[in-house]
Design a protein around this motif. Structure first.
Motif: not given
Length: 332
Positions: A42, A65, A67, A69, A72, A114
């Motif tokens: 990310y 969300t 992948y 992830n 978060q 995920g």
């Protein structure tokens, strides 16, 4: 909206720095083959999450969300040690080591994944919002997707029903420019992704996804609209990822110079500049935060390293249990 105070900026800096360093560590252990399979990082997009969390009510709102992830759920309240353990495939992980990188999940903290199927989370996000409206729970769902996922038909089906039923959902496209490795300009006639909402008369617009303060203000408007019965919103967060789509991405589609240009507006650097310019923190205090972050990442790695792998029995425990089939004894 909750005020953006000195304390908020301090939290944003420490949180975003931790998320960045947490994933830097994941990249390092991936090379050592301690984390297997796919790994989507990310780095560069942290302001989208930081700003969104400020606008949410974490006692009832939900998040779903794709992948990319890992951080978060940490923002939603999941113990980062358990997230690290899940990526290591250990039994102490969020899904007992059975989900791995692409399938982090926490019902307790209202983080619903995920999802490895591109765009698969979009109708699920609308479904979570439908349930909240049906049961009158006064909750809002934030549903994230990448710029590649907006080409899926499931987005249009979800948008249509979300507007028809005025669901309390905020759809957020994290447009980092390249999907897996193809620029937005090569996949659609218009590069203004937010305009997809216009066809459904859904409130929509572009947002600077590199500044958490701007993100917080725009997400707050959308969350309040949803919570008050005004229906969904579609926001296009203009952001950028500094690493490849996944760890196996050679990144031939962009230059190193382009990446360096975007690093000049790094969300972590922007928040650090605010801390120093406004006198919210001194250089020494920032160094203390940096050390806390480094120590916490080390704790997470140590926890994951020292945890056990799941026992073979767990393979059977996580399938299903049938009353009239007593031959497999479940322990979960």
């Amino acid at each position: 909206m909750k005020k953006i105070t000195k304390e908020v900026y301090l939290k944003w800096y420490e949180d975003m720095l931790f998320w960045r360093k947490f994933e830097d560590k994941l990249a390092a252990v991936y090379i050592q083959q301690k984390v297997r399979g796919f790994l989507h990082l990310y780095n560069g997009q942290e302001a989208v999450l930081a700003g969104s969390l400020h606008a949410m009510d974490l006692t009832k709102d939900r998040m779903i969300t794709a992948y990319r992830n890992h951080v978060q759920p940490i923002g939603m309240g999941v113990d980062p040690k358990r997230v690290m353990a899940e990526l290591f495939g250990k039994v102490t992980g969020t899904s007992k080591g059975m989900g791995g990188s692409m399938h982090i999940f926490s019902k307790e903290h209202r983080f619903y994944g995920g999802h490895g199927i591109v765009g698969g989370q979009i109708p699920l996000g609308a479904g979570l919002a439908f349930a909240d409206k049906y049961f009158k729970r006064d909750a809002v769902t934030l549903c994230y997707m990448g710029d590649g996922a907006v080409r899926q038909g499931s987005l249009h089906e979800a948008f249509n029903l979300a507007m028809l039923w005025q669901l309390p959902v905020v759809f957020i496209c994290e447009n980092n420019g390249y999907a897996m490795g193809t620029s937005v300009a090569r996949t659609a006639h218009t590069t203004d992704i937010w305009k997809l909402g216009l066809g459904y008369e859904m409130p929509c617009g572009p947002v600077d996804g590199m500044d958490p303060a701007i993100v917080a203000k725009e997400v707050d408007k959308a969350v309040e609209r949803a919570r008050s019965g005004g229906g969904p919103t579609f926001l296009e967060m203009k952001t950028y990822r500094y690493r490849g789509h996944s760890m196996s991405d050679a990144q031939h589609y962009r230059t190193k110079e382009e990446v360096e240009e975007y690093k000049k507006i790094d969300p972590i650097t922007q928040v650090k500049d605010v801390l120093l310019e406004k006198g919210y923190a001194s250089e020494d205090e920032i160094k203390e935060m940096d050390k806390r972050v480094k120590d916490l990442v080390s704790e997470c790695e140590k926890f994951a390293e020292e945890s056990d792998f799941p026992p073979i029995q767990q393979l059977y425990d996580t399938v299903y249990e049938q009353e009239d089939y007593p031959f497999l004894q479940h322990k979960l």
